[in-house]
Design an enzyme around this catalytic site. Structure first.
Site, short mmCIF file in Angstrom:
data_model
loop_
_atom_site.label_atom_id
_atom_site.label_comp_id
_atom_site.label_asym_id
_atom_site.label_seq_id
_atom_site.Cartn_x
_atom_site.Cartn_y
_atom_site.Cartn_z
N LYS A 1 0.63 3.47 7.82
CA LYS A 1 1.72 2.57 8.48
C LYS A 1 2.28 2.57 9.86
O LYS A 1 3.28 3.35 9.59
CB LYS A 1 2.86 2.11 7.11
CG LYS A 1 2.49 1.75 6.39
CD LYS A 1 3.31 1.53 4.89
CE LYS A 1 2.49 0.28 3.81
NZ LYS A 1 1.38 1.26 3.02
N ASP B 1 6.29 3.83 15.64
CA ASP B 1 6.62 4.67 16.64
C ASP B 1 6.18 4.46 18.21
O ASP B 1 5.93 2.90 18.20
CB ASP B 1 6.12 6.38 16.68
CG ASP B 1 7.14 7.47 17.42
OD1 ASP B 1 7.52 7.68 17.73
OD2 ASP B 1 7.09 8.55 16.04
N LYS C 1 -8.75 3.82 -0.60
CA LYS C 1 -7.39 4.27 0.55
C LYS C 1 -6.95 5.12 0.19
O LYS C 1 -6.61 6.07 -0.90
CB LYS C 1 -6.39 3.39 -0.06
CG LYS C 1 -4.95 3.28 1.14
CD LYS C 1 -4.47 1.83 0.99
CE LYS C 1 -3.46 2.05 -0.22
NZ LYS C 1 -1.90 3.21 0.33
N ASP D 1 -4.14 4.64 4.86
CA ASP D 1 -2.59 3.89 5.16
C ASP D 1 -1.55 5.37 5.16
O ASP D 1 -0.98 4.67 4.66
CB ASP D 1 -3.18 2.83 3.19
CG ASP D 1 -1.38 2.41 3.99
OD1 ASP D 1 -0.48 1.46 4.66
OD2 ASP D 1 -1.05 1.73 2.99
N THR E 1 5.71 -5.31 0.40
CA THR E 1 5.50 -6.12 -0.48
C THR E 1 6.63 -5.72 -1.53
O THR E 1 6.64 -6.76 -2.84
CB THR E 1 3.88 -5.74 -1.34
OG1 THR E 1 3.94 -4.76 -1.63
CG2 THR E 1 2.67 -6.74 -0.40
N ARG F 1 -2.23 1.12 -9.29
CA ARG F 1 -1.06 1.88 -10.60
C ARG F 1 -2.22 1.32 -11.95
O ARG F 1 -2.41 2.61 -13.14
CB ARG F 1 -0.13 2.21 -10.56
CG ARG F 1 0.58 3.06 -10.44
CD ARG F 1 1.90 2.60 -9.83
NE ARG F 1 2.44 1.68 -8.53
CZ ARG F 1 3.50 1.36 -8.16
NH1 ARG F 1 4.73 1.87 -9.63
NH2 ARG F 1 3.39 0.66 -7.26
#
Ligand code: C5P
Length: 241
Positions: free
Chosen positions: A71, A74, A43, A69, A129, A220
């Protein structure tokens, strides 16, 4: 209709998406080298794209399929232009916010269809999330996260999204309503004993997949490990049938 670049995962490792959240392209490439054999996709998010731009997608994409990613959120014309600009980079997945509305999602789908060649899967981000009920309420949405996820999912899938990004907690209700067809990509995944960090609606890799997730996204817990490749291999071993 343009065919998708994305294929459904056929092994435990292929279900893992490793998030290369770093501003250092050299470090991202080292992580990609180590993680590509142990993951389905890598990613590229806002941090790496912000630092290294399209070159990051090209370099990481040389090693594994890319989940881009960004996101997008607009007006329809701007999002369609972004999809046209990003499609030639060849990401297998591209995210946009379902909250951008039906016209924005339809414009994105049309732009992707017209870009030529195989296209990225368009994944609509539902409720981040990191948001719990109180944080969602503070944005003006009084419903529980699961109700808002289902509402945004209906809107996004009707407008042409290929799948959804949601927390592990919403996977089972989404499968109950929409069946097996939509791709469900699930961050907020934490192996037992890992720190949650800023994630609020979490579950383990096995729980997310048992509920019906197609892919789990881990940042992470993998990239912050002393040996990221071993961490990814351990997660794959933990979810293998
Ligand atoms: O480090 P961690 O495992 O929390 O990383 C999760 C990744 O998934 C991050 O790159 C984050 O941007 C992404 N993500 C998320 N929640 C969403 C959509 C994407 O955490 N709703």
């Amino acid at each position: 209709m343009a065919a998708l670049l994305l294929e459904r995962p056929r092994s435990a490792a292929a279900r893992i998406v490793a998030a290369l959240d770093t501003a250092d392209l050299s470090r991202a490439e080292r992580l990609a080298e180590a993680l590509a054999p142990r993951c389905g996709l890598l990613k590229v998010g806002l941090e790496l794209f912000g630092a290294a731009g399209p070159e990051a997608v090209r370099r990481i994409g040389a090693r594994a399929p890319v989940f881009l990613d960004l996101k997008l959120h607009d007006i329809p014309n701007t999002v369609a232009g972004a999809v046209r600009a990003l499609s030639p980079l060849g990401p297998a997945m591209l995210t946009l916010h379902a909250a951008g509305g039906a016209a924005m999602l339809e414009a994105a789908r049309e732009a992707a269809e017209r870009a030529g060649g195989r296209r990225p899967a368009l994944l609509a981000v539902t409720v981040l999330t990191s948001l719990d009920s109180a944080a969602l309420a503070a944005t003006g949405v009084a419903d529980a996260p699961v109700a808002q996820v289902l509402r945004l999912a209906r809107l996004a899938l009707a407008a042409g999204a290929d799948g959804l990004v949601c927390s592990p907690r919403e996977v089972a209700p989404l499968r109950a309503e929409f069946g097996p067809a939509p791709f469900l990509v699930v961050p907020g995944v934490r192996p037992a004993g890992s720190a949650a960090g800023d994630q609020a609606r979490t579950a383990t890799p096995a729980e997310a997949l048992a509920a019906g997730a197609d892919w789990i996204v881990l940042g992470r817990p993998v990239t912050g490990a002393a040996d990221p490749a071993a961490a990814a291999a351990a997660i794959a071993a933990g979810i293998a049938g």
